[in-house]
Design a protein around this motif. Structure first.
Motif, PDB file in Angstrom:
ATOM      1  N   GLU A  92       1.451  -1.222  -0.044  1.00 59.15           N
ATOM      2  CA  GLU A  92      -0.177   0.023   0.038  1.00 59.15           C
ATOM      3  C   GLU A  92       1.029   1.638  -0.386  1.00 59.15           C
ATOM      4  O   GLU A  92       1.600   1.488   0.788  1.00 59.15           O
ATOM      5  N   VAL A  94       1.419   4.674   0.507  1.00 60.00           N
ATOM      6  CA  VAL A  94       0.685   6.028   1.539  1.00 60.00           C
ATOM      7  C   VAL A  94       1.266   7.601   0.881  1.00 60.00           C
ATOM      8  O   VAL A  94       2.502   7.591   0.979  1.00 60.00           O
ATOM      9  N   ARG A  96       1.033  11.006   1.519  1.00 65.39           N
ATOM     10  CA  ARG A  96       1.240  12.332   2.445  1.00 65.39           C
ATOM     11  C   ARG A  96       1.416  13.596   2.136  1.00 65.39           C
ATOM     12  O   ARG A  96       2.557  13.950   2.392  1.00 65.39           O
ATOM     13  N   THR A 100      -0.876  14.556   9.131  1.00 67.14           N
ATOM     14  CA  THR A 100      -2.501  13.891  10.264  1.00 67.14           C
ATOM     15  C   THR A 100      -2.037  12.370  10.530  1.00 67.14           C
ATOM     16  O   THR A 100      -0.997  12.022  10.021  1.00 67.14           O
ATOM     17  N   GLY A 101      -2.785  11.470  10.975  1.00 64.84           N
ATOM     18  CA  GLY A 101      -3.434  10.382  11.238  1.00 64.84           C
ATOM     19  C   GLY A 101      -2.210   9.949  11.872  1.00 64.84           C
ATOM     20  O   GLY A 101      -1.505   9.682  13.209  1.00 64.84           O
ATOM     21  N   SER A 102      -1.471   8.466  11.259  1.00 66.04           N
ATOM     22  CA  SER A 102      -0.759   7.443  11.944  1.00 66.04           C
ATOM     23  C   SER A 102       0.766   8.066  11.677  1.00 66.04           C
ATOM     24  O   SER A 102       1.863   8.005  12.846  1.00 66.04           O
ATOM     25  N   TYR A 123       3.632   1.173   2.880  1.00 65.68           N
ATOM     26  CA  TYR A 123       2.933  -0.340   4.095  1.00 65.68           C
ATOM     27  C   TYR A 123       2.615  -2.034   3.139  1.00 65.68           C
ATOM     28  O   TYR A 123       2.574  -2.365   1.804  1.00 65.68           O
ATOM     29  N   ASP A 131      -1.163  -4.703   8.130  1.00 66.23           N
ATOM     30  CA  ASP A 131      -0.905  -4.285   7.056  1.00 66.23           C
ATOM     31  C   ASP A 131       0.868  -2.896   7.794  1.00 66.23           C
ATOM     32  O   ASP A 131       0.708  -1.249   8.082  1.00 66.23           O
ATOM     33  N   ASP A 177      -3.737  13.452   2.412  1.00 70.06           N
ATOM     34  CA  ASP A 177      -3.157  12.344   1.744  1.00 70.06           C
ATOM     35  C   ASP A 177      -3.820  11.387   1.670  1.00 70.06           C
ATOM     36  O   ASP A 177      -5.379  11.310   1.745  1.00 70.06           O
ATOM     37  N   PHE A 178      -3.365  10.002   1.162  1.00 66.56           N
ATOM     38  CA  PHE A 178      -4.129   9.093   0.678  1.00 66.56           C
ATOM     39  C   PHE A 178      -3.724   7.816   0.299  1.00 66.56           C
ATOM     40  O   PHE A 178      -2.518   8.308   0.182  1.00 66.56           O
ATOM     41  N   LYS A 179      -3.963   6.745   0.018  1.00 66.34           N
ATOM     42  CA  LYS A 179      -3.284   5.499   0.189  1.00 66.34           C
ATOM     43  C   LYS A 179      -3.606   5.186  -1.643  1.00 66.34           C
ATOM     44  O   LYS A 179      -4.765   4.812  -2.484  1.00 66.34           O
ATOM     45  N   ASP A 199     -12.916   6.599   0.736  1.00 65.12           N
ATOM     46  CA  ASP A 199     -12.119   5.477   2.007  1.00 65.12           C
ATOM     47  C   ASP A 199     -11.299   5.375   2.111  1.00 65.12           C
ATOM     48  O   ASP A 199     -10.413   5.275   3.238  1.00 65.12           O
ATOM     49  N   THR A 200     -10.223   6.385   1.173  1.00 65.91           N
ATOM     50  CA  THR A 200      -8.624   5.794   0.925  1.00 65.91           C
ATOM     51  C   THR A 200      -8.334   7.229   0.861  1.00 65.91           C
ATOM     52  O   THR A 200      -6.947   7.088   0.740  1.00 65.91           O
ATOM     53  N   CYS A 201      -8.945   8.666   1.204  1.00 63.53           N
ATOM     54  CA  CYS A 201      -8.325   9.183   0.807  1.00 63.53           C
ATOM     55  C   CYS A 201      -8.198  10.397   1.904  1.00 63.53           C
ATOM     56  O   CYS A 201      -9.796  10.513   2.798  1.00 63.53           O
ATOM     57  N   ARG A 202      -7.872  11.623   2.271  1.00 65.72           N
ATOM     58  CA  ARG A 202      -7.914  12.282   3.535  1.00 65.72           C
ATOM     59  C   ARG A 202      -8.748  13.556   2.902  1.00 65.72           C
ATOM     60  O   ARG A 202      -7.765  13.814   2.198  1.00 65.72           O
ATOM     61  N   ARG A 222     -13.952   6.898  11.139  1.00 59.85           N
ATOM     62  CA  ARG A 222     -13.473   6.379  12.352  1.00 59.85           C
ATOM     63  C   ARG A 222     -13.522   6.764  13.969  1.00 59.85           C
ATOM     64  O   ARG A 222     -13.384   6.280  14.617  1.00 59.85           O
TER      65      ARG A 222
HETATM   66  P1  TMP Z   1      -3.223   6.169   8.213  1.00 64.15           P
HETATM   67  O1  TMP Z   1      -2.513   7.940   8.759  1.00 64.15           O
HETATM   68  O2  TMP Z   1      -4.149   5.868   8.783  1.00 64.15           O
HETATM   69  O3  TMP Z   1      -1.356   5.585   8.078  1.00 64.15           O
HETATM   70  O4  TMP Z   1      -3.565   6.766   6.633  1.00 64.15           O
HETATM   71  C1  TMP Z   1      -2.926   7.254   5.632  1.00 64.15           C
HETATM   72  C2  TMP Z   1      -3.752   7.152   4.767  1.00 64.15           C
HETATM   73  O5  TMP Z   1      -4.322   6.025   3.788  1.00 64.15           O
HETATM   74  C3  TMP Z   1      -5.420   7.209   4.471  1.00 64.15           C
HETATM   75  O6  TMP Z   1      -5.837   8.662   2.989  1.00 64.15           O
HETATM   76  C4  TMP Z   1      -6.571   6.585   4.522  1.00 64.15           C
HETATM   77  C5  TMP Z   1      -5.324   5.516   3.856  1.00 64.15           C
HETATM   78  N1  TMP Z   1      -5.813   4.211   4.547  1.00 64.15           N
HETATM   79  C6  TMP Z   1      -6.526   2.863   3.577  1.00 64.15           C
HETATM   80  O7  TMP Z   1      -7.095   3.381   2.745  1.00 64.15           O
HETATM   81  N2  TMP Z   1      -6.560   2.230   4.549  1.00 64.15           N
HETATM   82  C7  TMP Z   1      -5.720   1.567   5.037  1.00 64.15           C
HETATM   83  O8  TMP Z   1      -6.498   0.804   5.862  1.00 64.15           O
HETATM   84  C8  TMP Z   1      -5.269   2.647   6.313  1.00 64.15           C
HETATM   85  C9  TMP Z   1      -4.634   2.489   7.483  1.00 64.15           C
HETATM   86  C10 TMP Z   1      -5.266   4.062   6.256  1.00 64.15           C
END
Ligand code: TMP
Ligand code: ASP
Length: 250
Positions: A92, A94, A96, A100-102, A123, A131, A177-179, A199-202, A222
């Motif tokens: 995956e 990501v 950024r 933010t986030g993790s 990841y 992951d 950010d996005f995945k 679901d996959t972008c902030r 979340r």
């Molecule tokens: P994170 O800050 O939780 O690492 O997430 C970074 C970005 O990845 C955020 O845009 C959400 C996305 N993401 C997914 O699409 N799937 C996931 O399982 C996780 C943990 C994050």
């Protein structure tokens, strides 16, 4: 509506993948299931499947117009997409643009720090392992991607960011950010796969300064902020307002 399709090949948390009459293509059904924290939190959100399917279709077509190869072929119905069959690389990616986030949970980097160039984290895609974040040494040890494929994958992810960031900005949205997931098709071409959606972008609404109100993505789910579908609907409305109707190949 259920489309005519072949056997179920794979069921993920948010999508089901079915065989199609064309061996080079598969059908993707976007589900209403919402999960977070590796599926420890679950809900059914009416309309989520349709909204993510339509947003992803528009964004894949946008990438395509910028010469970025994706697995997308077309939409087949409100919640169904036709895509090229790819071998998904179990990584995956990501990107950024804003901390933010993790990143902020796991490091002392302050919330909201602008990251330019974007920070790219890789990841290992494995739900059972949660992951985990990869390092150069772990990638080499696992042999999960060659140095050459990794370089191509990272370059492609940065190109996607270079298209999406200004696109969303014009819609009044900050791409925080996005995945991405990437795959190789039968010809060995590297393609952007999976989905690109809230679901996959902030995505933060640039017109709001309130730290919670501005959130228009899965963080609403979340963090139990409510208004999840309303937020996805707002993103869909803005994206569709800037994109042609996705091509229908159903
Ligand atoms: P994170 O800050 O939780 O690492 O997430 C970074 C970005 O990845 C955020 O845009 C959400 C996305 N993401 C997914 O699409 N799937 C996931 O399982 C996780 C943990 C994050
Ligand atoms: N997609 C992941 C899950 O279901 C995590 C997340 O997006 O927060 O559990």
């Amino acid at each position: 509506m259920t489309l005519s399709h072949g056997e179920l090949l794979y069921e993920g948390k948010a999508k089901r993948i079915y065989a199609s009459a064309d061996a080079q293509q598969v059908l993707v059904e976007f589900k209403n299931d919402a999960t977070a924290f590796n599926a420890q939190k679950k809900a059914q959100l009416e309309h989520k499947g349709r909204l993510n399917c339509q947003i992803s279709a528009c964004l894949f077509e946008l990438l395509e117009r910028h010469g970025i190869p994706t697995h997308y072929v077309g939409v087949a119905d409100a919640t169904w997409m036709v895509v090229q069959r790819v071998e998904v690389i179990p990584i995956e990616v990501v990107l950024r643009n804003t901390a933010t986030g993790s990143l902020c949970r796991e490091t002392p980097i302050p919330q909201g720090t602008a990251l330019d160039p974007a920070l790219l984290d890789l990841y290992y895609k494995d739900d059972a392992l949660g992951d985990p974040l990869l390092t150069d040494a772990r990638i080499a040890l696992l042999g999960v991607v060659s140095a050459e494929l990794r370089q191509r994958l990272e370059a492609l992810a940065r190109q996607v960011n270079a298209v999406l960031q200004p696109f969303f900005k014009d819609l009044g949205l900050q791409l925080v950010d996005f995945k991405l997931e990437l795959g190789l098709n039968q010809a060995g071409e590297l393609l952007v796969a999976d989905e690109i959606s809230p679901d996959t972008c902030r995505l933060w609404d640039l017109s709001s300064t309130d730290a919670n109100e501005r959130i228009l993505d899965k963080d609403r789910f979340r963090k139990d902020l409510g208004g999840v579908i309303e937020a996805y609907g707002e993103v869909c409305k803005r994206v569709q307002g800037a994109c042609p109707e996705p091509r229908n190949c159903g």
